[in-house]
Scaffold this motif. Structure first.
Motif, PDB file in Angstrom:
ATOM      1  N   GLU A 399       1.186   4.581   8.636  1.00  0.00           N
ATOM      2  CA  GLU A 399       0.926   3.144   8.763  1.00  0.00           C
ATOM      3  C   GLU A 399       0.469   2.519   7.455  1.00  0.00           C
ATOM      4  OE1 GLU A 399       2.194   4.136  12.356  1.00  0.00           O
ATOM      5  OE2 GLU A 399       0.637   5.257  11.301  1.00  0.00           O
ATOM      6  N   ARG A 400      -0.114   3.307   6.543  1.00  0.00           N
ATOM      7  CA  ARG A 400      -0.484   2.753   5.235  1.00  0.00           C
ATOM      8  C   ARG A 400       0.750   2.258   4.497  1.00  0.00           C
ATOM      9  NH1 ARG A 400      -3.263   6.714   1.549  1.00  0.00           N
ATOM     10  NH2 ARG A 400      -1.774   8.166   2.459  1.00  0.00           N
ATOM     11  N   ALA A 401       1.817   3.035   4.543  1.00  0.00           N
ATOM     12  CA  ALA A 401       3.055   2.643   3.862  1.00  0.00           C
ATOM     13  C   ALA A 401       3.684   1.426   4.525  1.00  0.00           C
ATOM     14  CB  ALA A 401       4.039   3.815   3.847  1.00  0.00           C
ATOM     15  N   ILE A 402       3.628   1.354   5.845  1.00  0.00           N
ATOM     16  CA  ILE A 402       4.197   0.199   6.548  1.00  0.00           C
ATOM     17  C   ILE A 402       3.443  -1.069   6.148  1.00  0.00           C
ATOM     18  CG2 ILE A 402       4.682  -0.830   8.800  1.00  0.00           C
ATOM     19  CD1 ILE A 402       4.874   2.017   9.938  1.00  0.00           C
ATOM     20  N   LYS A 403       2.121  -0.977   6.080  1.00  0.00           N
ATOM     21  CA  LYS A 403       1.326  -2.153   5.687  1.00  0.00           C
ATOM     22  C   LYS A 403       1.603  -2.531   4.234  1.00  0.00           C
ATOM     23  CE  LYS A 403      -2.490  -0.239   7.454  1.00  0.00           C
ATOM     24  NZ  LYS A 403      -3.904  -0.041   7.862  1.00  0.00           N
ATOM     25  N   ALA A 404       1.767  -1.536   3.377  1.00  0.00           N
ATOM     26  CA  ALA A 404       2.059  -1.820   1.970  1.00  0.00           C
ATOM     27  C   ALA A 404       3.408  -2.520   1.828  1.00  0.00           C
ATOM     28  CB  ALA A 404       2.043  -0.531   1.155  1.00  0.00           C
ATOM     29  N   ALA A 405       4.400  -2.068   2.599  1.00  0.00           N
ATOM     30  CA  ALA A 405       5.722  -2.701   2.548  1.00  0.00           C
ATOM     31  C   ALA A 405       5.653  -4.139   3.047  1.00  0.00           C
ATOM     32  CB  ALA A 405       6.724  -1.887   3.371  1.00  0.00           C
ATOM     33  N   LEU A 406       4.888  -4.363   4.111  1.00  0.00           N
ATOM     34  CA  LEU A 406       4.725  -5.725   4.623  1.00  0.00           C
ATOM     35  C   LEU A 406       4.041  -6.612   3.587  1.00  0.00           C
ATOM     36  CD1 LEU A 406       3.633  -6.736   8.198  1.00  0.00           C
ATOM     37  CD2 LEU A 406       2.683  -7.901   6.221  1.00  0.00           C
ATOM     38  N   LEU A 407       3.017  -6.088   2.932  1.00  0.00           N
ATOM     39  CA  LEU A 407       2.323  -6.843   1.890  1.00  0.00           C
ATOM     40  C   LEU A 407       3.285  -7.193   0.755  1.00  0.00           C
ATOM     41  CD1 LEU A 407      -0.381  -7.943   0.753  1.00  0.00           C
ATOM     42  CD2 LEU A 407      -0.777  -5.674  -0.247  1.00  0.00           C
ATOM     43  N   LEU A 408       4.157  -6.261   0.395  1.00  0.00           N
ATOM     44  CA  LEU A 408       5.128  -6.510  -0.668  1.00  0.00           C
ATOM     45  C   LEU A 408       6.094  -7.626  -0.263  1.00  0.00           C
ATOM     46  CD1 LEU A 408       6.502  -5.806  -3.352  1.00  0.00           C
ATOM     47  CD2 LEU A 408       7.755  -3.989  -2.137  1.00  0.00           C
ATOM     48  N   ILE A 409       6.568  -7.587   0.962  1.00  0.00           N
ATOM     49  CA  ILE A 409       7.476  -8.640   1.446  1.00  0.00           C
ATOM     50  C   ILE A 409       6.785  -9.999   1.381  1.00  0.00           C
ATOM     51  CG2 ILE A 409       8.701  -9.517   3.481  1.00  0.00           C
ATOM     52  CD1 ILE A 409       9.014  -6.496   4.297  1.00  0.00           C
ATOM     53  N   ALA A 410       5.527 -10.040   1.831  1.00  0.00           N
ATOM     54  CA  ALA A 410       4.779 -11.299   1.814  1.00  0.00           C
ATOM     55  C   ALA A 410       4.562 -11.797   0.391  1.00  0.00           C
ATOM     56  CB  ALA A 410       3.442 -11.114   2.530  1.00  0.00           C
ATOM     57  N   ARG A 411       4.290 -10.870  -0.511  1.00  0.00           N
ATOM     58  CA  ARG A 411       4.077 -11.255  -1.911  1.00  0.00           C
ATOM     59  C   ARG A 411       5.341 -11.862  -2.515  1.00  0.00           C
ATOM     60  NH1 ARG A 411      -0.088 -12.483  -5.392  1.00  0.00           N
ATOM     61  NH2 ARG A 411       0.516 -12.048  -7.544  1.00  0.00           N
ATOM     62  N   LEU A 412       6.484 -11.265  -2.215  1.00  0.00           N
ATOM     63  CA  LEU A 412       7.731 -11.715  -2.820  1.00  0.00           C
ATOM     64  C   LEU A 412       8.305 -12.956  -2.141  1.00  0.00           C
ATOM     65  CD1 LEU A 412       9.427  -8.247  -3.380  1.00  0.00           C
ATOM     66  CD2 LEU A 412       8.277  -9.663  -5.089  1.00  0.00           C
ATOM     67  N   ALA A 413       8.127 -13.048  -0.828  1.00  0.00           N
ATOM     68  CA  ALA A 413       8.660 -14.201  -0.089  1.00  0.00           C
ATOM     69  C   ALA A 413       7.695 -15.377  -0.083  1.00  0.00           C
ATOM     70  CB  ALA A 413       9.002 -13.798   1.341  1.00  0.00           C
TER      71      ALA A 413
END
Length: 421
Positions: A399-413
């Motif tokens: 789940e740490r990786a899933i949250k990190a990926a979501l954070l990355l999407i939010a940062r870029l979008a």
């Protein structure tokens, strides 16, 4: 000055993560659902070129989500759009649907280890894990009511593996008008929690088929053998020296009869075969390095043909060779100082996952080669024995990786402030 800037960047990520707290909590709360989905996805066979059944399964799981225009395109990609408020720009998030395994491999996931956290089956990590992570991110964004400035296009791609030749992502990015809209491309692929893919190697793949008259091993001894010729080529290739930098590799992955890839070359130990084929993978971090590898490969092919003809005492000229190119992937690279790479490193570091930039062939290679900022990020867990029947993944900490990926999407979008809605 640099210290102050770093402090400011860290603070901006802290504030962004704070706004995503509800989404992060939801990801933790649905961990059992994520596991169940990963297992169910893995157990739907999806050989390259035959991903339709898995695409249907994933499409059913997207029912009720906020995604618009959920559809399957002409080559089989599954697409769903999460609309932003900004209009033109789009972040693509992709997870490939296909596996390297043939249709007769029907995965059945076995669980072991503490709390059943080790999942074992062909394709369980690559890439059932990536697809399950994509589903978790979509549901978390919806649950928390997250709204982005840019559109986010979620894609289950086809043809990422082997002879698929990245056909899904190539088709997705075929139109210049759409490519201009894509501000970033994120591929969810790989269960190594320490690797960030920022470049992809140049690759060429060939099927080399030797044919001859064949005959009885005793009565027609001396007739040229396609298997012996293929063996000469394999031995010559295996002796080829390659540089450590740029990393350059070769592999003979399949030996067959040249007609049916699952069939062995030859029919009996007492018969000289009439055909034999090998499939060769050549790759290098640089296009020039691949070109330098191709030259000795082609020279070895010519030598193998001539040496087997010279050895023959009858029908020497019946030995022939046919070479087909079955794969061609251009090299691609996203600069390490680019916004997307810096953002990925920062997002994963926030969750205790420092990443190292590496080169690997993934869906992200295609956008990289087209100049689109792209990376491939880990989808969670720690995988072992990828591309084998003994493939497994330990999902502890996934789940740490899933949250990190979501954070990355939010940062870029980009996130929309409450008052902007």
């Amino acid at each position: 000055m640099g210290f102050l800037r770093q402090k400011s960047v860290r603070e901006s990520y802290r504030r962004l993560a704070e706004r995503l707290r509800a989404a992060f909590r939801f990801i933790e709360s649905r961990r059992n659902k994520t596991t169940s989905q990963q297992i169910a996805i893995c157990e739907v066979p999806a050989p390259t070129f035959f991903e339709k059944q898995r695409a249907r399964h994933v499409r059913k799981l997207l029912r009720g989500s906020s995604l618009k225009k959920i559809r399957t395109d002409e080559v089989g990609n599954l697409l769903g759009l999460r609309k932003g408020t900004g209009g033109d720009r789009c972040v693509v998030v992709a997870a490939h649907l296909d596996t390297v395994f043939p249709a007769d491999v029907v995965p059945k996931v076995l669980r072991s280890g503490r709390r059943g956290q080790v999942l074992r089956a062909p394709g369980i990590a690559d890439n059932a894990g990536g697809v399950a992570t994509m589903l978790a991110i979509i549901e978390a964004l919806d649950h928390a009511g997250v709204q982005t400035h840019d559109d986010v296009l979620f894609v289950g791609t086809v043809g990422e593996e082997a002879l698929g030749n990245l056909r899904g992502v190539r088709h997705l990015l075929r139109r210049a008008s759409f490519r201009k809209r894509v501000s970033a491309f994120i591929a969810l692929d790989g269960a190594n929690p320490r690797k960030l893919v920022t470049s992809g190697p140049a690759i060429k793949r060939y099927r080399v088929t030797f044919t001859a008259r064949g005959g009885h091993a005793w009565g027609r001894f001396g007739t040229p053998s396609p298997v012996h010729a293929a063996g000469r080529l394999i031995a010559a290739l295996a002796s080829t020296r390659v540089p450590a930098a740029p990393k350059t590799t070769f592999n003979v992955g399949i030996v067959s009869d040249g007609e049916h890839l699952e069939a062995r070359a030859g029919v009996a130990v007492t018969a000289v075969p009439t055909s034999a084929a090998i499939e060769v993978d050549l790759r290098s971090e640089r296009g020039a390095g691949l070109a330098r590898l191709e030259a000795p490969f082609r020279a070895a092919l010519d030598r193998a043909l001539e040496e087997e003809r010279r050895r023959a005492t009858l029908d020497a000229q019946t030995l022939r060779v046919r070479t087909e190119q079955i794969g061609d992937r251009p090299a691609g690279r996203t600069p390490r100082g680019s916004r997307i790479v810096r953002a990925a490193l920062e997002c994963y570091a926030r969750f205790g996952m420092p990443l190292t930039c590496v080169c690997s062939s993934t869906d992200a290679t295609t956008p990289m080669s087209l100049g689109i900022p792209a990376v491939t990020v880990p989808h969670g867990g720690r995988g072992r024995n990828a591309h084998t029947l003994d493939e497994s993944v330990n999902i502890a900490g996934r789940e740490r990786a899933i949250k990190a990926a979501l954070l990355l999407i939010a940062r870029l979008a980009g996130l929309v402030e409450q008052k902007e809605r």
